[in-house]
Scaffold this active site. Structure first.
Site, PDB file in Angstrom:
ATOM      1  N   ARG A 269       0.833  -1.210   0.000  1.00 39.81           N
ATOM      2  CA  ARG A 269       0.000   0.000   0.000  1.00 39.81           C
ATOM      3  C   ARG A 269       0.865   1.256   0.000  1.00 39.81           C
ATOM      4  O   ARG A 269       0.506   2.259  -0.617  1.00 39.81           O
ATOM      5  CB  ARG A 269      -0.940  -0.038   1.204  1.00 39.81           C
TER       6      ARG A 269
ATOM      7  N   HIS B 169      -6.332   7.795  12.529  1.00 35.37           N
ATOM      8  CA  HIS B 169      -5.889   6.406  12.407  1.00 35.37           C
ATOM      9  C   HIS B 169      -4.413   6.286  12.059  1.00 35.37           C
ATOM     10  O   HIS B 169      -3.974   5.261  11.553  1.00 35.37           O
ATOM     11  CB  HIS B 169      -6.763   5.659  11.393  1.00 35.37           C
TER      12      HIS B 169
HETATM   13  C1  BJW Z   1     -16.568   8.226  -2.062  1.00 39.48           C
HETATM   14  C2  BJW Z   1     -15.991   8.166  -3.282  1.00 39.48           C
HETATM   15  C3  BJW Z   1     -15.694   9.386  -3.867  1.00 39.48           C
HETATM   16  C4  BJW Z   1     -16.304   6.167  -2.714  1.00 39.48           C
HETATM   17  N1  BJW Z   1     -15.972  10.509  -3.222  1.00 39.48           N
HETATM   18  N2  BJW Z   1     -16.841   9.355  -1.423  1.00 39.48           N
HETATM   19  C5  BJW Z   1     -18.590   1.029  19.252  1.00 39.48           C
HETATM   20  C6  BJW Z   1     -19.523   0.186  18.699  1.00 39.48           C
HETATM   21  C7  BJW Z   1     -19.121  -0.940  17.986  1.00 39.48           C
HETATM   22  C8  BJW Z   1     -17.755  -1.244  17.815  1.00 39.48           C
HETATM   23  C9  BJW Z   1     -16.850  -0.406  18.368  1.00 39.48           C
HETATM   24  C10 BJW Z   1     -17.258   0.705  19.074  1.00 39.48           C
HETATM   25  N3  BJW Z   1     -16.143   1.357  19.495  1.00 39.48           N
HETATM   26  C11 BJW Z   1     -15.060   0.701  19.044  1.00 39.48           C
HETATM   27  C12 BJW Z   1     -15.459  -0.394  18.366  1.00 39.48           C
HETATM   28  C13 BJW Z   1     -14.555  -1.394  17.738  1.00 39.48           C
HETATM   29  C14 BJW Z   1     -13.946  -0.896  16.458  1.00 39.48           C
HETATM   30  C15 BJW Z   1     -15.051  -0.617  15.464  1.00 39.48           C
HETATM   31  O1  BJW Z   1     -15.403   0.503  15.169  1.00 39.48           O
HETATM   32  N4  BJW Z   1     -15.591  -1.648  14.856  1.00 39.48           N
HETATM   33  C16 BJW Z   1     -16.624  -1.489  13.856  1.00 39.48           C
HETATM   34  C17 BJW Z   1     -16.227  -2.262  12.619  1.00 39.48           C
HETATM   35  C18 BJW Z   1     -17.941  -1.876  14.453  1.00 39.48           C
HETATM   36  N5  BJW Z   1     -13.120   0.277  16.658  1.00 39.48           N
HETATM   37  C19 BJW Z   1     -11.879   0.193  17.079  1.00 39.48           C
HETATM   38  O2  BJW Z   1     -11.385  -0.884  17.355  1.00 39.48           O
HETATM   39  C20 BJW Z   1     -11.099   1.475  17.228  1.00 39.48           C
HETATM   40  N6  BJW Z   1     -10.457   1.489  18.484  1.00 39.48           N
HETATM   41  C21 BJW Z   1     -11.115   1.715  19.609  1.00 39.48           C
HETATM   42  O3  BJW Z   1     -12.267   2.042  19.648  1.00 39.48           O
HETATM   43  O4  BJW Z   1     -10.349   1.543  20.718  1.00 39.48           O
HETATM   44  C22 BJW Z   1     -10.948   1.609  21.996  1.00 39.48           C
HETATM   45  C23 BJW Z   1      -9.871   1.288  23.016  1.00 39.48           C
HETATM   46  C24 BJW Z   1      -9.658   2.136  24.083  1.00 39.48           C
HETATM   47  C25 BJW Z   1      -8.663   1.840  25.027  1.00 39.48           C
HETATM   48  C26 BJW Z   1      -7.867   0.722  24.853  1.00 39.48           C
HETATM   49  C27 BJW Z   1      -8.057  -0.125  23.784  1.00 39.48           C
HETATM   50  C28 BJW Z   1      -9.065   0.169  22.851  1.00 39.48           C
HETATM   51  C29 BJW Z   1      -9.966   1.516  16.201  1.00 39.48           C
HETATM   52  C30 BJW Z   1     -10.467   1.618  14.821  1.00 39.48           C
HETATM   53  C31 BJW Z   1      -9.259   1.599  13.856  1.00 39.48           C
HETATM   54  C32 BJW Z   1      -9.704   1.530  12.411  1.00 39.48           C
HETATM   55  N7  BJW Z   1      -8.563   1.301  11.609  1.00 39.48           N
HETATM   56  C33 BJW Z   1      -8.730   1.190  10.168  1.00 39.48           C
HETATM   57  C34 BJW Z   1      -7.455   0.552   9.595  1.00 39.48           C
HETATM   58  C35 BJW Z   1      -6.305   1.545   9.643  1.00 39.48           C
HETATM   59  C36 BJW Z   1      -5.039   0.933   9.134  1.00 39.48           C
HETATM   60  C37 BJW Z   1      -5.099   0.616   7.672  1.00 39.48           C
HETATM   61  O5  BJW Z   1      -5.247   1.524   6.853  1.00 39.48           O
HETATM   62  O6  BJW Z   1      -4.970  -0.574   7.338  1.00 39.48           O
HETATM   63  O7  BJW Z   1      -8.983   2.476   9.608  1.00 39.48           O
HETATM   64  S1  BJW Z   1     -10.170   0.264   9.687  1.00 39.48           S
HETATM   65  C38 BJW Z   1     -10.516   1.213   8.237  1.00 39.48           C
HETATM   66  O8  BJW Z   1     -11.819   1.816   8.375  1.00 39.48           O
HETATM   67  C39 BJW Z   1      -9.506   2.359   8.252  1.00 39.48           C
HETATM   68  C40 BJW Z   1     -10.386   3.529   7.909  1.00 39.48           C
HETATM   69  O9  BJW Z   1      -9.783   4.752   8.341  1.00 39.48           O
HETATM   70  C41 BJW Z   1     -11.658   3.201   8.615  1.00 39.48           C
HETATM   71  C42 BJW Z   1     -12.853   3.980   8.103  1.00 39.48           C
HETATM   72  O10 BJW Z   1     -13.171   3.616   6.809  1.00 39.48           O
HETATM   73  P1  BJW Z   1     -13.707   4.711   5.782  1.00 39.48           P
HETATM   74  O11 BJW Z   1     -12.710   5.765   5.596  1.00 39.48           O
HETATM   75  O12 BJW Z   1     -15.070   5.151   6.190  1.00 39.48           O
HETATM   76  O13 BJW Z   1     -13.741   3.875   4.424  1.00 39.48           O
HETATM   77  P2  BJW Z   1     -14.902   2.899   3.847  1.00 39.48           P
HETATM   78  O14 BJW Z   1     -14.272   2.054   2.809  1.00 39.48           O
HETATM   79  O15 BJW Z   1     -15.632   2.237   4.933  1.00 39.48           O
HETATM   80  O16 BJW Z   1     -15.927   3.909   3.151  1.00 39.48           O
HETATM   81  C43 BJW Z   1     -15.563   4.627   1.980  1.00 39.48           C
HETATM   82  C44 BJW Z   1     -16.677   5.586   1.665  1.00 39.48           C
HETATM   83  O17 BJW Z   1     -16.274   6.386   0.571  1.00 39.48           O
HETATM   84  C45 BJW Z   1     -17.971   4.876   1.235  1.00 39.48           C
HETATM   85  O18 BJW Z   1     -19.063   5.458   1.958  1.00 39.48           O
HETATM   86  C46 BJW Z   1     -18.085   5.201  -0.256  1.00 39.48           C
HETATM   87  O19 BJW Z   1     -19.425   5.347  -0.699  1.00 39.48           O
HETATM   88  C47 BJW Z   1     -17.365   6.509  -0.318  1.00 39.48           C
HETATM   89  N8  BJW Z   1     -16.783   6.852  -1.614  1.00 39.48           N
HETATM   90  N9  BJW Z   1     -15.854   6.785  -3.619  1.00 39.48           N
HETATM   91  C48 BJW Z   1     -16.567  10.425  -1.975  1.00 39.48           C
HETATM   92  N10 BJW Z   1     -15.120   9.410  -5.099  1.00 39.48           N
END
Ligand code: BJW
Ligand code: ZN
Length: 249
Positions: free
Chosen positions: A75, A128
């Protein structure tokens, strides 16, 4: 509710003109037009080909550091070839204009590609982390690694320890300064723009609701509906690289 048409563009421009404090949250969609795959889009998403639960977790790195760091290095290589697009540039321009007009402005991103900074945005809140920062899992030293590709997997620190990407994996806490700055901006703003994020990952996904609860107007720019679509005041259904320049025109 409006769609991608002139009234929506004008409404958005009007909201920006009247704002005194703007917060912007971006996600992978903002970089899609730069050629960087999003995470969850079914056809082109990175995770349509790779299982994120197998790669973007501390457990995966512990189990197979070579595999995980190779994936991140691929990446980095792809990212190094990508350029900021018209959406990134428009957000940098929006920051300059806002600040010149005395409007507070904060750009919060979930992206790890640093394309906002390349486009000229300043003080970007990286929720992130970054694909470019790598840290030693033994001595903790973190530094920017721009040269691609790495010579070995996992890359090694001078102390001999394996190094990992400075990104936030599932189950890991977000950097405390970043999350504090993001929360403060969401609470302070009177206009919140959610751009190119599916809103499926917490705690970033809660920022729009934090802004809404403190009375901000909300705009979503995304070709697809998201988890925030129900709380926003104005929806612009289209690619951010095409729409943002129209809003600023
Ligand atoms: C366009 C377009 C165009 C297309 N123009 N738009 C509460 C409830 C439930 C679960 C949890 C909660 N709190 C925490 C959790 C657990 C978890 C979580 O959220 N899980 C869910 C899956 C339910 N969260 C965590 O674990 C987080 N940590 C945490 O909460 O820690 C607490 C803690 C405290 C103390 C001690 C220990 C822990 C951490 C989350 C980390 C996420 N990391 C990632 C990977 C990063 C590394 C990597 O790059 O590999 O981050 S996951 C991935 O998703 C990445 C992104 O930043 C993130 C968000 O994704 P994003 O940007 O929204 O992308 P997509 O693909 O989902 O969407 C793309 C959008 O673009 C779409 O809508 C398209 O339509 C649109 N699009 N073309 C405009 N041209
Ligand atoms: Zn070390």
């Amino acid at each position: 509710r409006e769609t991608w048409n002139d009234p929506a563009v004008q409404s958005c421009a009007g909201l920006i003109d009247n704002a005194q404090s703007i917060a912007v949250l971006t996600g992978a969609g903002v970089s899609a037009e730069s050629g960087i795959p999003t995470f969850r889009d079914a056809l082109t998403g990175l995770w349509a080909r790779f299982d994120p639960t197998q790669l973007a977790t501390p457990e995966a790195f512990a189990a197979d550091p070579a595999l995980v760091t190779r994936w991140y290095d691929e990446r980095r290589v792809a990212c190094a070839r990508c350029r900021a697009n018209a959406g990134h540039l428009a957000l940098a321009e929006l920051e300059r204009r806002s600040k010149a007009a005395g409007c507070r402005f904060r750009l919060i991103t979930q992206n790890v590609d640093r394309l906002h900074q390349l486009a000229g945005s300043s003080d970007v809140v990286e929720l992130h982390g970054s694909l470019w920062d790598w840290r030693c899992t033994h001595c903790g030293e973190q530094r920017e690694e721009r040269a691609v590709p790495f010579a070995e997997y996992p890359p090694r620190c001078h102390c001999g320890g394996p190094r990992r990407p400075g990104v936030v994996w599932f189950g890991e806490p977000l950097p405390s300064e970043a999350i504090a700055a993001a929360w403060a901006a969401a609470e302070d703003c009177d206009l919140f723009l959610s751009i190119g994020t599916s809103g499926q990952v917490e705690p970033a996904a809660s920022l729009a609701r934090v802004a809404a609860q403190t009375g901000a107007r909300l705009v979503e720019i995304n070709p697809q509906p998201t988890t925030q679509s129900d709380v926003v005041d104005l929806v612009m259904r289209g690619p951010s690289g095409a729409l943002l320049p129209l809003v600023l025109a």
